[in-house]
Design an enzyme around this catalytic site. Structure first.
Site, PDB file in Angstrom:
ATOM      1  N   HIS A   1      -7.701  13.105 -60.904  1.00 33.98           N
ATOM      2  CA  HIS A   1      -7.263  11.718 -61.110  1.00 33.98           C
ATOM      3  C   HIS A   1      -6.719  11.491 -62.504  1.00 33.98           C
ATOM      4  O   HIS A   1      -6.155  10.449 -62.789  1.00 33.98           O
ATOM      5  CB  HIS A   1      -8.419  10.754 -60.840  1.00 33.98           C
ATOM      6  CG  HIS A   1      -8.892  10.826 -59.430  1.00 33.98           C
ATOM      7  ND1 HIS A   1      -9.895  11.689 -59.025  1.00 33.98           N
ATOM      8  CD2 HIS A   1      -8.482  10.187 -58.310  1.00 33.98           C
ATOM      9  CE1 HIS A   1     -10.079  11.559 -57.737  1.00 33.98           C
ATOM     10  NE2 HIS A   1      -9.240  10.659 -57.270  1.00 33.98           N
TER      11      HIS A   1
ATOM     12  N   GLU B   1     -15.394  16.468 -54.123  1.00 34.09           N
ATOM     13  CA  GLU B   1     -15.267  15.978 -55.490  1.00 34.09           C
ATOM     14  C   GLU B   1     -16.588  16.217 -56.191  1.00 34.09           C
ATOM     15  O   GLU B   1     -17.647  16.054 -55.611  1.00 34.09           O
ATOM     16  CB  GLU B   1     -14.975  14.479 -55.430  1.00 34.09           C
ATOM     17  CG  GLU B   1     -14.463  13.876 -56.680  1.00 34.09           C
ATOM     18  CD  GLU B   1     -15.524  13.189 -57.533  1.00 34.09           C
ATOM     19  OE1 GLU B   1     -15.110  12.500 -58.439  1.00 34.09           O
ATOM     20  OE2 GLU B   1     -16.735  13.350 -57.320  1.00 34.09           O
TER      21      GLU B   1
ATOM     22  N   ARG C   1       4.568  -9.157 -51.236  1.00 37.87           N
ATOM     23  CA  ARG C   1       3.893  -8.495 -52.368  1.00 37.87           C
ATOM     24  C   ARG C   1       4.530  -8.885 -53.706  1.00 37.87           C
ATOM     25  O   ARG C   1       4.659  -8.075 -54.610  1.00 37.87           O
ATOM     26  CB  ARG C   1       3.911  -6.968 -52.176  1.00 37.87           C
ATOM     27  CG  ARG C   1       3.032  -6.511 -51.022  1.00 37.87           C
ATOM     28  CD  ARG C   1       3.088  -5.008 -50.839  1.00 37.87           C
ATOM     29  NE  ARG C   1       4.385  -4.565 -50.367  1.00 37.87           N
ATOM     30  CZ  ARG C   1       4.877  -3.352 -50.531  1.00 37.87           C
ATOM     31  NH1 ARG C   1       4.178  -2.440 -51.163  1.00 37.87           N
ATOM     32  NH2 ARG C   1       6.076  -3.037 -50.052  1.00 37.87           N
ATOM     33  N   GLU C   2       4.921 -10.164 -53.818  1.00 40.77           N
ATOM     34  CA  GLU C   2       5.569 -10.641 -55.040  1.00 40.77           C
ATOM     35  C   GLU C   2       4.672 -10.451 -56.264  1.00 40.77           C
ATOM     36  O   GLU C   2       5.136 -10.111 -57.345  1.00 40.77           O
ATOM     37  CB  GLU C   2       5.930 -12.129 -54.903  1.00 40.77           C
ATOM     38  CG  GLU C   2       7.059 -12.423 -53.918  1.00 40.77           C
ATOM     39  CD  GLU C   2       6.578 -12.561 -52.471  1.00 40.77           C
ATOM     40  OE1 GLU C   2       5.390 -12.250 -52.178  1.00 40.77           O
ATOM     41  OE2 GLU C   2       7.388 -12.961 -51.622  1.00 40.77           O
TER      42      GLU C   2
ATOM     43  N   GLY D   1      -4.695  20.542 -50.472  1.00 39.85           N
ATOM     44  CA  GLY D   1      -3.645  20.333 -49.470  1.00 39.85           C
ATOM     45  C   GLY D   1      -2.315  19.867 -50.020  1.00 39.85           C
ATOM     46  O   GLY D   1      -1.294  20.496 -49.815  1.00 39.85           O
TER      47      GLY D   1
ATOM     48  N   HIS E   1     -13.014  18.391 -46.155  1.00 36.93           N
ATOM     49  CA  HIS E   1     -12.916  17.936 -47.546  1.00 36.93           C
ATOM     50  C   HIS E   1     -13.402  16.499 -47.653  1.00 36.93           C
ATOM     51  O   HIS E   1     -13.125  15.670 -46.791  1.00 36.93           O
ATOM     52  CB  HIS E   1     -11.468  18.028 -48.034  1.00 36.93           C
ATOM     53  CG  HIS E   1     -11.240  17.267 -49.298  1.00 36.93           C
ATOM     54  ND1 HIS E   1     -11.752  17.669 -50.504  1.00 36.93           N
ATOM     55  CD2 HIS E   1     -10.589  16.090 -49.534  1.00 36.93           C
ATOM     56  CE1 HIS E   1     -11.415  16.787 -51.432  1.00 36.93           C
ATOM     57  NE2 HIS E   1     -10.719  15.818 -50.877  1.00 36.93           N
TER      58      HIS E   1
ATOM     59  N   GLU F   1       2.121  19.568 -47.872  1.00 43.66           N
ATOM     60  CA  GLU F   1       2.223  18.225 -47.257  1.00 43.66           C
ATOM     61  C   GLU F   1       3.423  17.372 -47.706  1.00 43.66           C
ATOM     62  O   GLU F   1       3.302  16.142 -47.800  1.00 43.66           O
ATOM     63  CB  GLU F   1       0.910  17.429 -47.487  1.00 43.66           C
ATOM     64  CG  GLU F   1      -0.332  18.168 -47.032  1.00 43.66           C
ATOM     65  CD  GLU F   1      -1.640  17.393 -47.273  1.00 43.66           C
ATOM     66  OE1 GLU F   1      -1.599  16.161 -47.417  1.00 43.66           O
ATOM     67  OE2 GLU F   1      -2.701  18.045 -47.296  1.00 43.66           O
TER      68      GLU F   1
ATOM     69  N   GLU G   1     -17.889   6.047 -46.441  1.00 42.66           N
ATOM     70  CA  GLU G   1     -17.638   4.611 -46.520  1.00 42.66           C
ATOM     71  C   GLU G   1     -17.769   3.910 -45.175  1.00 42.66           C
ATOM     72  O   GLU G   1     -17.792   2.688 -45.123  1.00 42.66           O
ATOM     73  CB  GLU G   1     -16.275   4.333 -47.153  1.00 42.66           C
ATOM     74  CG  GLU G   1     -15.121   4.784 -46.296  1.00 42.66           C
ATOM     75  CD  GLU G   1     -13.790   4.628 -47.030  1.00 42.66           C
ATOM     76  OE1 GLU G   1     -13.651   5.233 -48.085  1.00 42.66           O
ATOM     77  OE2 GLU G   1     -12.930   3.913 -46.507  1.00 42.66           O
TER      78      GLU G   1
HETATM   79  N1  GLN Z   1      -5.334  16.951 -47.802  1.00 38.07           N
HETATM   80  C1  GLN Z   1      -5.228  15.711 -48.506  1.00 38.07           C
HETATM   81  C2  GLN Z   1      -4.491  15.926 -49.824  1.00 38.07           C
HETATM   82  O1  GLN Z   1      -4.604  17.000 -50.372  1.00 38.07           O
HETATM   83  C3  GLN Z   1      -6.583  15.135 -48.798  1.00 38.07           C
HETATM   84  C4  GLN Z   1      -6.500  13.789 -49.435  1.00 38.07           C
HETATM   85  C5  GLN Z   1      -7.836  13.103 -49.603  1.00 38.07           C
HETATM   86  O2  GLN Z   1      -8.855  13.733 -49.657  1.00 38.07           O
HETATM   87  N2  GLN Z   1      -7.863  11.814 -49.730  1.00 38.07           N
HETATM   88  O3  GLN Z   1      -3.829  15.044 -50.319  1.00 38.07           O
HETATM   89 ZN    ZN Z   2      -9.972  14.088 -51.613  1.00 39.41          ZN
END
Ligand code: GLN
Ligand code: ZN
Length: 762
Positions: A705, A676, A16-17, A443, A652, A495, A616
């Site tokens: 984000h 989202e 990954r240079e 989470g 989610h 988490e 996806e």
């Molecule tokens: N539970 C995960 C978090 O809160 C969900 C992440 C995701 O939706 N990509 O990070």
């Molecule tokens: Zn998410």
């Protein structure tokens, strides 16, 4: 003579240079010349490697500092006006501004980046071109020509790669007319391409690869005609060049006729996905066309069955003659990790089953040598491959007793909750006391430098297991306290023990192996390291119960257990190629079902099963989608349906409900769905007008984000908007996604506003 080809090679370098050089350049710690030097070294090493291993047609212009679609945007001068580009060659500033936006200070302050989208059905993201009505295009980057000459100076004659004009336009959007058709710009676009081809001819190129992967998706007659017209014009412009049109990620189906009618010298097919079409293509292949056989899987990590591949090539050679056959990967190797030689922790047997980009290049060379008498016969390589293939087929590591039986024992009852949602909702309300408009998060809480440092120290062995566990306990305790203080209703443990939502589970399931350096480009310098599913999935012991019950022991409020769903586990892993994806997904679902049961047994009342990747996974072709959605939904239900009515299942998704899969999302029958929606201005919620969502739902009220903290009023407004399509009983209040990328101060302020917004509604 049969020709060994490649369509593209990974760009980041074996360690990954390039990532480090570019990120250093952005941060100001690496100067431009040093960064460009790193890039040039990687290109050189890649070319020399492919040449040394025996590739005849080596690609150039497959390299990119960020993205090949963005490179094309620069090439044809389609820089959106907000970047203030005044014509002439596109410089690095403008290039990276399009990719990443600009910061708050400086001349072009605060300009947002171009939109990012997934490249067909891969996990690679490209920057979406933006066009204006009647836009014209001129050559604004000579990268394709420069890189051809750069290789030539090293004594390597390459085959330049260009993204085809029709695919390029179809990947883009009209900036001011959402329904406008970019294909209307084809005539304006072609002069820029003609200019490139003319210059490539002058530079001495003979073959040029034109990627038109849209030949692998559903096209209407007009789109097909446009594609044919575009390629015909390029053929005429580069009359001294031989064009190879490359199609990948799919078979051709109803696009076969137009593909075979193209006035070009070669057609590349993805035989990993479209092997069944080979004979019909051979039968209709025009005399003037060579056939490039994409036999080595560019999308997965398994060694190719060389004997089987050689059979296919021999068959093609017999039919059309060895001069018209090429051997290559199914698609660019961009989607493969670089080198299996970089994996010190994998055992010899596992390595004998795997092939990364470098090994795939060796395979292409071996297949070609085996069918061509001009090459020395690769007896030893073939024997080793046959042995590895046989070994993998019969290995006891792959087939685990009990797994097939468990799959066969799945009954229809296992795919349904005991009662329909309205009854479950009542039952849950009795045991889980929640106010109206309950608040929760998705989470994760901030993954601070300290957490990452501890995890790394533990991996190195420089911190004791006991100390690490204590550290996690403290983290969890403080996250619980923090949520209580803010007044959230359904808490999470945060988490802190998870590096990645898929890898964490993969490391704790049998049938999975993780790599040390199996990185693949996701977007720009962002890389992902998908774990590999090599065998039957088995969960040897509970994975999340200890941390979840520990968190619950610290509070009277309900703590939500946090799991990654089967479809997301599948989608973000390299998967076995010896059984259908749906089958592997069912195995994952059974493992997660076990975890759900263990959490419930340990007293967890609320369990969230994340499925951010369901959408996806949608196949490229419309006609294949129903089948996928059927097994994807079935797997989620298999994972989630064992619980009592009183246990609440959440799921989610990181995107707004989307017309095409909205029914499938409802069919998951989760009690609560969080998704989202704030970035799309809540307007995607309109989809619920026509297809009312039956269960509870939390459309994210702020974008996680961005570091910007949304105000309470803004969030309240979004909730009010949600209430125009949802009922009051249905509505939950939560952010768009997990908070792990945010800072603590941002999280605190945002969640305060969020709780206040919920209270104001109550
Ligand atoms: N539970 C995960 C978090 O809160 C969900 C992440 C995701 O939706 N990509 O990070
Ligand atoms: Zn998410």
């Amino acid at each position: 003579m049969t020709i060994a080809t490649n369509l593209g090679f990974p760009r980041m370098g074996p360690n990954r240079e390039l990532k480090r050089a570019i990120e250093g350049f952005w941060a100001g710690s690496v100067d431009e010349a040093a960064m460009l030097e790193t890039a040039a070294t990687i290109r050189k090493d890649n070319w020399l490697l492919q040449s040394r291993l025996g590739i005849d047609h080596i690609p150039s212009n497959d390299f990119s500092l960020y993205d090949q679609v963005l490179d094309t945007t620069a090439m044809v001068g389609a820089v959106p006006p907000r970047y203030g580009h005044e014509g002439g060659m596109v410089g690095l500033d403008t290039y990276f501004a399009m990719a990443r936006g600009t910061t708050a200070d400086g001349e072009r302050a605060g300009v947002p980046p171009m939109e990012m989208k997934k490249w067909f059905d891969t996990n690679y993201h490209y920057l979406v071109p933006e066009f204006e009505r009647n836009q014209t295009f001129t050559l604004n980057s000579t990268k394709a020509i420069d890189e051809f000459l750069e290789a030539k100076a090293l004594g390597i004659h390459t085959r330049p790669v260009l993204l085809g004009p029709t695919t390029y336009l179809m990947l883009g959007k009209m900036a001011d007319e959402p329904d406008g058709d970019p294909l209307a710009l084809l005539e304006n676009l072609l002069p820029a391409y003609e200019d490139v081809l003319k210059r490539l001819t002058e530079a001495g190129a003979d073959w040029v690869q034109i990627d038109e992967p849209v030949l692998g998706i559903d096209l209407d007659d007009k789109q097909r005609a446009t594609l044919g017209r575009g390629i015909a014009r390029l053929s005429a412009a580069g009359s001294k060049l031989r064009l190879m049109v490359a199609v990948y990620f799919s078979d051709l189906r109803e696009n076969m006729k137009v593909a075979l009618a193209l006035p070009v010298s070669g057609l590349h097919l993805d035989l990993v996905r479209g092997g069944d079409e080979l004979d019909s293509v051979i039968a209709k292949l025009p005399e003037s066309m060579s056939l490039s056989l994409g036999l080595v899987d560019g999308r997965n990590v398994w060694r190719t069955d060389l004997a089987a591949a050689i059979k296919v090539v021999t068959h093609a050679v017999k039919a059309v003659g060895s001069d018209r056959v090429m051997v290559g990967p199914s698609c660019s190797l961009l989607h493969s990790p670089v080198d299996l030689g970089n994996e010190p922790d994998l055992d010899t047997e596992m390595k004998s089953w795997l092939a990364f980009a470098k090994q795939k290049i060796e395979e292409i060379a071996t297949i070609t040598a085996a069918v061509d008498t001009a090459h020395a016969s690769p007896e030893r390589a073939l024997a080793a491959n046959a042995k590895a293939m046989a070994g993998r087929r019969s290995s006891a590591r792959i087939h685990r007793s009990g797994v097939a039986e468990a799959l066969a024992a799945i009954t229809p009852e296992m795919l349904h909750r005991a009662s329909p949602f309205p009854e479950r909702r009542k039952a849950q309300a009795k045991v889980i006391k929640l106010p109206a408009f309950p608040t929760t998060t998705i989470g994760s809480f901030p993954q601070t430098a300290e957490i990452r440092k501890m995890r790394a120290a533990r991996a190195r062995g420089s911190v004791s297991e006991k100390k690490y566990q204590e550290f996690l306990k403290n983290e969890i305790a403080s996250v619980i306290k923090f949520q209580e203080k803010l007044g959230l209703d359904v808490l999470v443990h945060g988490e802190p023990e998870r590096n990645d939502m898929v890898e964490y589970f993969a490391e704790r399931l049998e049938g999975y192996v993780s790599t040390a350096n199996g990185w693949v480009q996701s977007y720009g310098t962002r890389m992902v390291k998908p774990p590999i599913i090599f065998g039957d999935i088995h969960r040897p012991k509970p994975i999340t119960v200890t941390w979840t019950t520990y968190a619950q022991s610290l509070t009277k409020r309900p703590v939500k257990g946090m799991l990654t769903g089967p479809v997301t586990m599948l989608q973000w892993s390299f998967v076995r190629d010896d059984q259908p994806r749906g089958e592997t997904c069912r195995q994952l679902a059974l493992a997660i079902r076990g975890e759900v049961a263990d959490l419930e047994k340990a007293g967890t009342r609320i369990i969230q099963i994340d499925e951010p990747a369901i959408r996806e996974g949608l196949p490229l072709r419309g006609e294949d989608r129903a089948d996928y959605l059927a097994w994807a939904v079935e797997c989620f239900r298999l994972a989630s349906s064992s619980v009592a009515d009183t246990t609440q299942i959440h799921t989610h998704m990181c995107y707004a409900a989307y017309d095409e899969i909205i029914d499938a999302i409802s069919d998951l029958d989760a009690d609560v769905l969080s998704m989202e929606s704030s970035r799309s201005g809540m307007d995607k919620l309109r989809a619920f007008d026509e297809h009312p969502y039956p269960n509870d739902i939390g459309p994210g009220v702020y974008d996680i984000h961005s570091p910007r903290v949304a105000s309470m009023e803004e969030m309240r407004e979004r909730l009010d908007m949600a209430l125009t399509v949802l009922t009051r009983e249905q509505l939950w209040v939560n952010p768009d996604c997990g908070l792990k990328t945010r800072r603590w101060d941002e999280v605190e302020e945002s969640l305060k506003h969020m709780v206040a917004a919920a209270k104001s509604l109550r």
